[in-house]
Design a protein around this motif. Structure first.
Motif, mmCIF file in Angstrom:
data_model
loop_
_atom_site.group_PDB
_atom_site.id
_atom_site.type_symbol
_atom_site.label_atom_id
_atom_site.label_comp_id
_atom_site.label_asym_id
_atom_site.label_seq_id
_atom_site.Cartn_x
_atom_site.Cartn_y
_atom_site.Cartn_z
ATOM 1 N N PHE A 163 0.810 -1.216 0.000
ATOM 2 C CA PHE A 163 0.000 0.000 0.000
ATOM 3 C C PHE A 163 0.840 1.262 0.000
ATOM 4 N N LYS A 190 -4.542 7.274 -0.885
ATOM 5 C CA LYS A 190 -4.238 7.972 0.375
ATOM 6 C C LYS A 190 -5.471 8.703 0.898
ATOM 7 N N THR A 199 -8.621 7.940 0.296
ATOM 8 C CA THR A 199 -9.543 6.900 0.762
ATOM 9 C C THR A 199 -9.116 6.393 2.134
ATOM 10 N N TYR A 200 -7.821 6.186 2.310
ATOM 11 C CA TYR A 200 -7.288 5.715 3.591
ATOM 12 C C TYR A 200 -7.646 6.680 4.716
ATOM 13 N N CYS A 218 -11.256 6.658 5.624
ATOM 14 C CA CYS A 218 -11.717 5.411 6.244
ATOM 15 C C CYS A 218 -11.164 5.193 7.651
ATOM 16 N N ALA A 276 -6.743 0.572 0.434
ATOM 17 C CA ALA A 276 -6.790 1.638 1.444
ATOM 18 C C ALA A 276 -7.841 1.333 2.516
ATOM 19 N N SER A 304 -6.436 -1.343 4.705
ATOM 20 C CA SER A 304 -5.353 -0.794 5.546
ATOM 21 C C SER A 304 -5.912 0.028 6.695
ATOM 22 N N ALA A 305 -6.979 0.743 6.454
ATOM 23 C CA ALA A 305 -7.589 1.550 7.514
ATOM 24 C C ALA A 305 -8.196 0.659 8.604
#
Length: 121
Positions: free
Chosen positions: A30, A60, A62-63, A66, A115, A118-119
């Motif tokens: 990511f 980024k 979106t991350y 979230c 993303a 990852s969040a």
């Protein structure tokens, strides 16, 4: 003589080790891979360099968007469920990158998916 003890790893340690391993994979896929692959994105998708950065930028954003819902997910379902969901999404997105991406838009979608995962993790 001294009693031999068999080494049994409890669930918390197994989860911690699995999380650490998957976190290394997550960080590589990511946070680092897309930026190092921008020249290949330009070549493979015949995109301009400014457009090639779009998956990274959208990912980024979106991350960041979230993170709060991800925290609420952890609060409601617990850390274990959040890690499992997050790593499952990251795994599916990574598999999608490797096997399904044929168009630039698909690349953006899979990076957004990564993303979200990852969040959560």
């Amino acid at each position: 003589g001294p009693e031999r003890r068999s080494f049994e790893m409890d669930t918390k340690w197994r989860m911690a080790i699995a999380s650490a391993i998957l976190n290394v994979i997550q960080a590589g896929t990511f946070f680092m891979t897309p930026t190092t692959l921008i020249p290949l994105i330009v070549k493979d998708f015949n995109a301009e360099i400014a457009l090639a950065a779009l998956p990274v930028a959208v990912g980024k954003l979106t991350y960041v968007l979230c993170l709060l819902p991800g925290g609420l997910f952890v609060d409601h379902f617990g850390a274990r469920a959040s890690l499992i969901a997050g790593f499952s999404i990251v795994g599916a997105a990574t598999l999608g990158y490797a096997t399904l991406v044929r168009e630039f838009g698909q690349l953006v979608v899979f990076h957004m998916m990564m993303a979200v995962g990852s969040a959560l993790s």
